[in-house]
Design a protein around this motif. Structure first.
Motif, mmCIF file in Angstrom:
data_model
loop_
_atom_site.group_PDB
_atom_site.id
_atom_site.type_symbol
_atom_site.label_atom_id
_atom_site.label_comp_id
_atom_site.label_asym_id
_atom_site.label_seq_id
_atom_site.Cartn_x
_atom_site.Cartn_y
_atom_site.Cartn_z
ATOM 1 N N ARG A 1 0.841 -1.213 0.000
ATOM 2 C CA ARG A 1 0.000 0.000 0.000
ATOM 3 C C ARG A 1 0.873 1.259 0.000
ATOM 4 N NH1 ARG A 1 -3.925 3.090 -1.239
ATOM 5 N NH2 ARG A 1 -4.939 4.326 0.368
ATOM 6 N N SER A 2 1.998 1.234 0.718
ATOM 7 C CA SER A 2 2.871 2.407 0.753
ATOM 8 C C SER A 2 3.421 2.714 -0.633
ATOM 9 C CB SER A 2 4.041 2.179 1.711
ATOM 10 O OG SER A 2 3.573 1.899 2.997
ATOM 11 N N ILE A 3 3.821 1.672 -1.344
ATOM 12 C CA ILE A 3 4.340 1.867 -2.701
ATOM 13 C C ILE A 3 3.251 2.467 -3.594
ATOM 14 C CG2 ILE A 3 5.155 0.631 -4.758
ATOM 15 C CD1 ILE A 3 6.590 -1.288 -2.827
ATOM 16 N N GLU A 4 2.035 1.908 -3.437
ATOM 17 C CA GLU A 4 0.882 2.406 -4.181
ATOM 18 C C GLU A 4 0.665 3.904 -3.907
ATOM 19 O OE1 GLU A 4 -2.155 -0.869 -3.884
ATOM 20 O OE2 GLU A 4 -3.334 0.877 -3.269
ATOM 21 N N LEU A 5 0.758 4.255 -2.606
ATOM 22 C CA LEU A 5 0.522 5.648 -2.212
ATOM 23 C C LEU A 5 1.578 6.576 -2.796
ATOM 24 C CD1 LEU A 5 -0.498 5.054 1.486
ATOM 25 C CD2 LEU A 5 -1.872 6.293 -0.182
ATOM 26 N N LEU A 6 2.834 6.134 -2.751
ATOM 27 C CA LEU A 6 3.903 6.979 -3.272
ATOM 28 C C LEU A 6 3.766 7.165 -4.771
ATOM 29 C CD1 LEU A 6 7.063 5.923 -1.235
ATOM 30 C CD2 LEU A 6 5.589 7.898 -0.933
ATOM 31 N N GLU A 7 3.274 6.115 -5.444
ATOM 32 C CA GLU A 7 3.009 6.258 -6.874
ATOM 33 C C GLU A 7 1.875 7.256 -7.095
ATOM 34 O OE1 GLU A 7 2.280 2.256 -8.053
ATOM 35 O OE2 GLU A 7 4.370 1.904 -8.631
ATOM 36 N N GLY B 1 2.919 10.703 -6.985
ATOM 37 C CA GLY B 1 3.849 11.071 -8.036
ATOM 38 C C GLY B 1 5.310 11.089 -7.627
ATOM 39 N N LEU B 2 5.701 10.212 -6.683
ATOM 40 C CA LEU B 2 7.129 10.115 -6.365
ATOM 41 C C LEU B 2 7.750 9.006 -7.201
ATOM 42 C CD1 LEU B 2 7.840 10.370 -2.547
ATOM 43 C CD2 LEU B 2 8.619 11.845 -4.366
ATOM 44 N N PRO B 3 8.791 9.320 -7.977
ATOM 45 C CA PRO B 3 9.447 8.275 -8.747
ATOM 46 C C PRO B 3 10.195 7.288 -7.845
ATOM 47 C CG PRO B 3 10.622 10.349 -8.972
ATOM 48 C CD PRO B 3 9.409 10.638 -8.162
ATOM 49 N N GLU B 4 10.407 6.103 -8.350
ATOM 50 C CA GLU B 4 11.116 5.033 -7.619
ATOM 51 C C GLU B 4 10.573 4.825 -6.211
ATOM 52 O OE1 GLU B 4 15.519 4.814 -8.414
ATOM 53 O OE2 GLU B 4 15.138 6.956 -8.587
ATOM 54 N N PRO B 5 9.299 4.516 -6.076
ATOM 55 C CA PRO B 5 8.713 4.428 -4.732
ATOM 56 C C PRO B 5 9.399 3.400 -3.841
ATOM 57 C CG PRO B 5 7.202 3.604 -6.393
ATOM 58 C CD PRO B 5 8.313 4.253 -7.117
ATOM 59 N N GLU B 6 9.843 2.282 -4.409
ATOM 60 C CA GLU B 6 10.453 1.241 -3.565
ATOM 61 C C GLU B 6 11.709 1.750 -2.883
ATOM 62 O OE1 GLU B 6 10.193 -2.236 -6.345
ATOM 63 O OE2 GLU B 6 8.275 -1.165 -6.381
ATOM 64 N N ARG B 7 12.485 2.539 -3.643
ATOM 65 C CA ARG B 7 13.717 3.079 -3.075
ATOM 66 C C ARG B 7 13.405 4.165 -2.039
ATOM 67 N NH1 ARG B 7 18.269 6.257 -4.437
ATOM 68 N NH2 ARG B 7 17.092 7.507 -5.913
ATOM 69 N N ARG B 8 12.349 4.942 -2.321
ATOM 70 C CA ARG B 8 11.988 6.041 -1.414
ATOM 71 C C ARG B 8 11.553 5.543 -0.044
ATOM 72 N NH1 ARG B 8 14.723 9.281 -3.867
ATOM 73 N NH2 ARG B 8 13.994 10.067 -5.864
ATOM 74 N N SER C 1 13.752 16.462 -0.995
ATOM 75 C CA SER C 1 13.577 17.906 -1.163
ATOM 76 C C SER C 1 12.251 18.318 -0.536
ATOM 77 C CB SER C 1 13.566 18.249 -2.650
ATOM 78 O OG SER C 1 12.399 17.729 -3.235
ATOM 79 N N GLY C 2 12.008 19.644 -0.488
ATOM 80 C CA GLY C 2 10.769 20.130 0.118
ATOM 81 C C GLY C 2 9.536 19.594 -0.584
ATOM 82 N N GLY C 3 9.548 19.632 -1.904
ATOM 83 C CA GLY C 3 8.393 19.154 -2.666
ATOM 84 C C GLY C 3 8.158 17.671 -2.447
ATOM 85 N N MET C 4 9.277 16.906 -2.423
ATOM 86 C CA MET C 4 9.143 15.463 -2.190
ATOM 87 C C MET C 4 8.598 15.193 -0.796
ATOM 88 S SD MET C 4 12.650 14.489 -4.028
ATOM 89 C CE MET C 4 13.024 12.837 -3.626
#
Lengths: 335, 330
Positions: free
Chosen positions: B130-136, B139-146, B155-158
């Motif tokens: 679900r976390s990966i889904e949410l990060l996608e 709009g955060l790229p590479e959710p698994e790494r994040r 960054s602030g936006g991230m």
């Protein structure tokens, strides 16, 4: 990481030399002549005195004596104790487990009570639990350690008769001390009541030695928690609907631990100084008591060696503390 | 029945010099799927009123209200535990400073997973999925790494995207965004607003957007509530507000928009918001109002009818001109 440790070990060298000079000079500044003390009341002939002076090297200039001492140190030789004629190194490590056991118990006592007390005080800021805990901590911090020890002995050992007055274990027990840690050895001996006796003997010294670190840790935890509790991320944690226990105990505490760890590292130095008094009062056969006796008999090698070893231990503990920062604070770890 | 219904909310802060009234009798209604913008200058109590709804104010705050009803539960009477089970699940909030709002000691994955664990009791692998889904979704790229990243690596936006992912983790019915773009670069601001509206559109959740940017209001909101010095002074739907503002304060705010300026220098509202010690006896805006008279300075105005935008004014404006006492139907 390895580079960091090596750099830190590099800074040990000047500190080590500095401590060796101070400890070497300090004991020699004390009035009293170790050779005359050795001779006792009868005294000795001038010839014999001169002979002993040469034997111990005291007839050489101070600088030469220090140089000889430093040469020994580099080879890991702390010299022979004047009094017992045994290597200082062996004497130190025979007694060190007793001091270590007491110190570990004291620091565990201080951390175990100090951190929860600090959290409770911070969460209830300004209310009665805060005021009660912090004024108690101030009293604990201000209390002269020898006096506090005597009060506890009079009350718990004297009036109530609950705890023994001195030593590490009751004389009824005898078993091999392989590890030097009485708790472990008494447990391994399998003798009924041995462990209980060891624990009983530890209680009062632990409280006495742990009191000042306890007060310092409690106050530091409180102020660190107060600072952290007003941070935005604590508000975020609350906004998630987490329980107060989780907000304070996980989100706030983890951040508040960074300054607390520093204080715990610094208390180890205080603990070593405190051990000298505590061990003397409770006849605890550790480094502290040994050093006090060494000073009494002007056992130059024992005292300077002991001071040096304690300094090294404090330095190593502080290095470990610096490494612990990395575990707690990810910013340091991944730089 | 509205999703969120706040009646007569007051917040007072204990300060060294006595009580300071930050919010003074504010009403807020938010319907299901509604987008409400709350606008006002700094110090107008817009953040404080929403923090009070969430129960996030510090201990120095004293919150009173006739009712704070969310989804049928009255927060003024509900127990702390019941309230905690709703906050973070059905109503969540994101904040002004994304960089300091994430806990620096824990990974992104831990912080998102925490909400899922607390409210939905998801297992470790479900939480990760679900976390990966949410990060996608944010709009955060590479959710698994994040998921393994610490806040200082973002960054602030991230960070704000992660905050949004955390806030929408349990599919809330209401998201309160407290000046979510103030601390960000202009280009990122637009992206974050777009993301919020997109999520609002996709999930049908209601959105309360606290801002002091009239441009943001025009682009995003359906309804606008204007606050001044702790009071709500006007509330209208967004089109009507920009066409015909009824309160002189709203009117002056809109006149100060660069797009609307007709003169070489931008018009501004003289003076500052009254503080703890200079609260006027009558209308709080009277010292700065171009239309104020003796009555405005002595008597507190009542709230006008809906057709006049609930304006808290003795002489509400119609087409930019104040109505006279005889024309006002109280």
């Amino acid at each position: 990481m390895l580079g960091f440790i090596l750099r830190r070990l590099g800074t040990f060298i000047p500190t080590f030399i500095g401590v060796s000079i101070v400890s070497f000079l300090f004991i020699r500044l004390l009035p009293g002549d170790p050779i005359l003390l050795m001779a006792g009341e009868r005294g000795m002939s001038d010839d014999r005195y001169a002979q002993l002076m040469t034997q111990f090297g005291f007839d050489k200039p101070l600088l030469t004596q220090y140089w000889d001492y430093l040469n020994g140190l580099i080879r890991g030789d702390l010299g022979l104790s004047f009094k017992t004629k045994r290597p200082v190194w062996d004497e130190f490590f025979a007694l060190f487990p007793a001091t270590l056991e007491l110190s570990l118990c004291a620091i565990a006592f201080a951390i175990g009570l100090g951190i929860p007390a600090g959290i409770v005080a911070a969460v209830n800021r300004g209310k009665w639990p805060d005021q009660a805990l912090m004024s108690t901590a101030l009293v604990g911090y201000s209390m002269p350690i020898f006096w506090w020890a005597l009060l506890l002995i009079i009350f718990f050992s004297g009036t109530l008769g609950w705890t023994p007055v001195s030593g590490r274990i009751s004389l009824m027990f005898f078993f091999p001390t392989d590890t030097g840690f009485m708790l472990i050895d008494s447990f391994r001996s399998g003798q009924a009541g041995a462990l209980a006796s060891a624990v009983e003997h530890l209680i009062l010294p632990t409280i006495v030695l742990g009191t000042i670190p306890l007060a310092v840790i409690a106050r530091q935890t409180r102020s660190a928690m107060l600072e952290v509790l007003s941070e935005d991320y604590v508000r975020t944690a609350k906004a998630k609907g987490l329980s107060p226990l989780r907000v304070n105990g996980v989100h706030a505490l983890r951040n508040a631990m960074i300054p607390v760890i520093t204080v715990i590292g610094l208390s180890v130095g205080t603990l070593m100084a405190g051990a000298i008094l505590t061990e003397t009062i409770f006849s605890w056969p550790g480094i502290g008591k040994w050093m006090v006796e060494g000073i009494g008999s002007r056992d130059y090698t024992a005292v300077q060696g002991g001071l040096l070893m304690i300094a090294v231990i404090v330095m190593v503990v502080n290095l470990v503390v610096d490494l612990l920062y990395g575990l707690i604070n990810p910013k340091i770890r991944q730089r | 029945m509205p999703l969120l219904d706040v009646r007569n909310l007051c917040v007072e802060f204990k300060t060294a010099d006595g009580l300071f009234k930050a919010v003074d009798g504010v009403d807020v209604q938010v319907d299901v799927g509604d987008v409400l913008a709350i606008v006002g200058e700094s110090g107008s109590g817009k953040s404080v009123s929403m923090l009070a709804v969430m129960g996030l104010l510090p201990w120095t705050a004293n919150v009173t209200a006739d009712a704070i009803v969310f989804d049928g539960v009255d927060f003024t009477t509900a127990g702390a535990k019941q309230r905690r089970s709703i906050i973070g699940r059905d109503v969540s909030m994101i904040f002004q400073e994304p960089m300091t709002s994430l806990n620096p000691c824990f990974t992104v994955g831990f912080q998102i997973g925490e909400a899922l664990k607390t409210h939905l009791a998801l297992s470790r692998s479900e939480r990760r999925k679900r976390s990966i889904e949410l990060l996608e979704q944010v709009g955060l790229p590479e959710p698994e790494r994040r998921l393994r990243a610490f806040p200082h690596q973002l960054s602030g936006g991230m960070s704000q995207r992660v905050m949004i992912a955390m806030a929408i983790a349990c599919k809330p019915k209401l998201l309160i965004a407290d000046e979510p773009t103030t601390a960000l670069d202009v280009t990122i601001q637009a992206q974050i607003l777009e993301l919020l509206l997109e999520l609002q559109n996709d999930t049908g959740m209601a959105l309360v957007l606290i801002t002091h940017d009239m441009g943001v209001v025009a682009e995003t909101a359906q309804r606008v509530s204007v606050q001044y010095a702790g009071q709500k002074v006007e509330e209208q739907c967004v089109q009507d507000l920009f066409v015909d503002a009824h309160h002189p304060y709203t009117h002056a705010l809109l006149a100060a928009l660069p797009e609307r300026a007709t003169t070489r220098t931008l018009p501004s509202i003289p003076g500052v918001v009254p503080g703890q010690f200079d609260r006027p006896q009558g209308c709080l805006f009277s010292p700065r109002c171009a239309f104020a008279d003796a009555q405005c300075q002595s008597a507190q105005p009542l709230v006008q009818s809906e057709s006049l935008g609930f304006a808290r004014c003795h002489y509400p404006l119609l087409d930019g001109k104040p109505l006279q006492a005889s024309e006002v139907r109280k």
